[in-house]
Design a protein around this motif. Sequence first.
Motif: not given
Length: 242
Positions: A171-179, A201-213
């Motif tokens: 429910e709560r945002e995390y303001p730190g960096r996240a992957l 993406c809604e919860l983490a304003p500083d989010l990086r995403t990637a997909t693993l094969d």
Amino acid sequence: MNEPVREEPPSRLVTLVRRKDRPVCVMLPGAGGGLNPYLRLASHLGRHYSVYAVRAAGLVPGEPPEDSIAAMAESALSALGDRSPALVFGWSLGGTVGWEMCVRLADRGARPDLVIVDSSPLPRHASAEDDERIRKLIVGGLGPRPDEHTVARVERTFRAQAHALAGYAAEREYPGRALLLMCRDADDGISGRTVALRRWCELAPDLRTATLDAGHYDVFEPRHLDRLTGEVDAFLGLERES
């Protein structure tokens, strides 16, 4: 008359790589609580961090499992003691627990980097067949002839963890960096990856995403390790070894 000596419960903090004067990384296991999938990655991260893991509650005699994500996050923080993590890493259930840990750390003024692998912030919806398949995978990882008491503890721990995931929604945002690293397979490692990604993406304003094969259950195998460590190193700004 001497009073009986009360035995202290075994520590849940497991040292994977100890590096003096290096920042702390804490790794949180997936369902079942086994740490074996993390050993290769811990060795890689140990070039830059002191690496610890917090084992699941319920895996030793007389120790009850935890059946809420909040309880798991709080006890993991307690197990760390005065160690302040610079990096929190969690796969599957561990990613969900890691999120809640980091939210609590942010309340205390700390914002560690957070790496989540194929986890969901939404309540888990699974059939009895799904749970039985996962139970067999977990028990199969105990070896060819596991002790029946060990099997019983692991199964009880998994049931408590499944209950915790079914009742949890971030429910709560995390303001730190996240992957966030999501797997590409179509199995039911986690359900609704697209919806889960949208919510992260809604919860983490500083989010990086990637997909693993890789599939949910083979993401730490040697053939996938280079891609996994490459994404983590790039996020952390670490140089790759030649």
